[in-house]
Design an enzyme around this catalytic site. Structure first.
Site, short mmCIF file in Angstrom:
data_model
loop_
_atom_site.label_atom_id
_atom_site.label_comp_id
_atom_site.label_asym_id
_atom_site.label_seq_id
_atom_site.Cartn_x
_atom_site.Cartn_y
_atom_site.Cartn_z
N ARG A 1 30.04 46.05 41.22
CA ARG A 1 29.92 44.98 42.20
C ARG A 1 29.08 45.43 43.38
O ARG A 1 28.12 44.78 43.77
CB ARG A 1 31.29 44.55 42.70
N SER B 1 39.71 41.60 42.37
CA SER B 1 41.02 41.01 42.04
C SER B 1 42.03 41.26 43.15
O SER B 1 42.81 40.37 43.50
CB SER B 1 41.54 41.57 40.71
N LYS C 1 50.19 50.84 37.07
CA LYS C 1 49.81 49.84 38.05
C LYS C 1 50.84 48.72 38.07
O LYS C 1 51.32 48.29 37.02
CB LYS C 1 48.45 49.21 37.70
N HIS D 1 34.09 38.99 36.88
CA HIS D 1 34.36 39.48 35.53
C HIS D 1 33.69 38.59 34.49
O HIS D 1 33.06 39.06 33.55
CB HIS D 1 35.87 39.48 35.23
#
Length: 164
Positions: free
Chosen positions: A93, A131, A44, A20
Site C-alpha cells: 500500500r 483493515s 491474532k 485487497h
C-alpha cells in the site's frame, strides 16, 4: 498475455477491503488462477471468524472467474508447495509496508528458493486503506462505503450493532 501459472494471495483479510479487492483483480489479470488464502492465525485476535472472512471474500470475488478462496494454517510457503504453486502475491500500500514485506519475502526465499514473491500495488485511491484502521473508523460510525465492498460494509455494521 496471462501467465498460466497460478498464484497465492495470502492474508488475514479481517475484513477484506477495496484495496485487497484491487490487488486480487490485478493478480487475476496476470495469472491463470489466483487462490486467495485466508490465514487461520490463532495468534491474532480476529474481528471476523475465518468462516465469515471466507464467505465475504467469496461474495466479493464471485464475478472473477479465475479466483478461488481457501483457508490455510501453516507457513505460506508450505501451503504453496502443497498447492504446487510457486508465486506468492503481496500487496504494497505505502512505502511503510515495504520493509515488513521485504523481510517476509527474503525469509520465504531463504526457506524456499523455488517460490517467488510478486509485489502488486493497489490503485492510489485505495492504497491507504488498512483493515485495522477501517475497523477503528467503522466503530466510530463513520461512512466506510468507499473503503469496502457493500457486503463487508453490511457485515461490519451488523457486527458493530449499527443501523442505517
Amino acid at each position: 498475455m496471462k501467465n498460466k501459472q497460478g498464484a497465492i494471495y495470502p492474508g488475514s483479510f479481517d475484513p477484506v477491503t477495496n484495496g485487497h479487492l484491487d490487488v486480487i483483480q490485478r493478480a487475476a489479470h496476470i495469472f491463470g488462477h489466483v487462490i486467495v488464502a485466508v490465514a487461520d492465525n490463532t495468534s491474532k485476535k480476529a474481528f471476523f471468524t475465518i468462516n465469515e472472512r471466507v464467505e465475504l471474500l467469496k461474495e466479493v470475488t464471485k464475478k472473477i472467474k479465475n479466483v478461488s478462496v481457501e483457508t490455510f494454517d501453516a507457513l505460506v510457503i508450505e501451503y504453496a508447495r502443497k498447492k504446487k504453486i510457486n508465486v506468492i502475491i503481496r500487496g504494497l500500500r505505502m512505502t511503510s509496508d515495504f520493509d515488513y514485506e521485504f523481510q517476509i519475502a527474503l525469509t520465504n526465499r531463504r526457506l524456499a528458493e523455488d517460490i517467488e514473491t510478486v509485489f502488486l500495488m493497489p490503485s492510489e485511491h485505495v492504497s491507504f486503506v488498512s483493515s485495522s484502521l477501517l475497523k477503528e473508523v467503522a466503530s466510530l460510525n463513520a461512512n466506510i462505503s468507499s473503503f469496502v465492498p457493500k457486503a463487508v460494509e453490511r457485515k461490519l455494521k451488523e457486527r458493530l450493532g449499527q443501523h442505517d
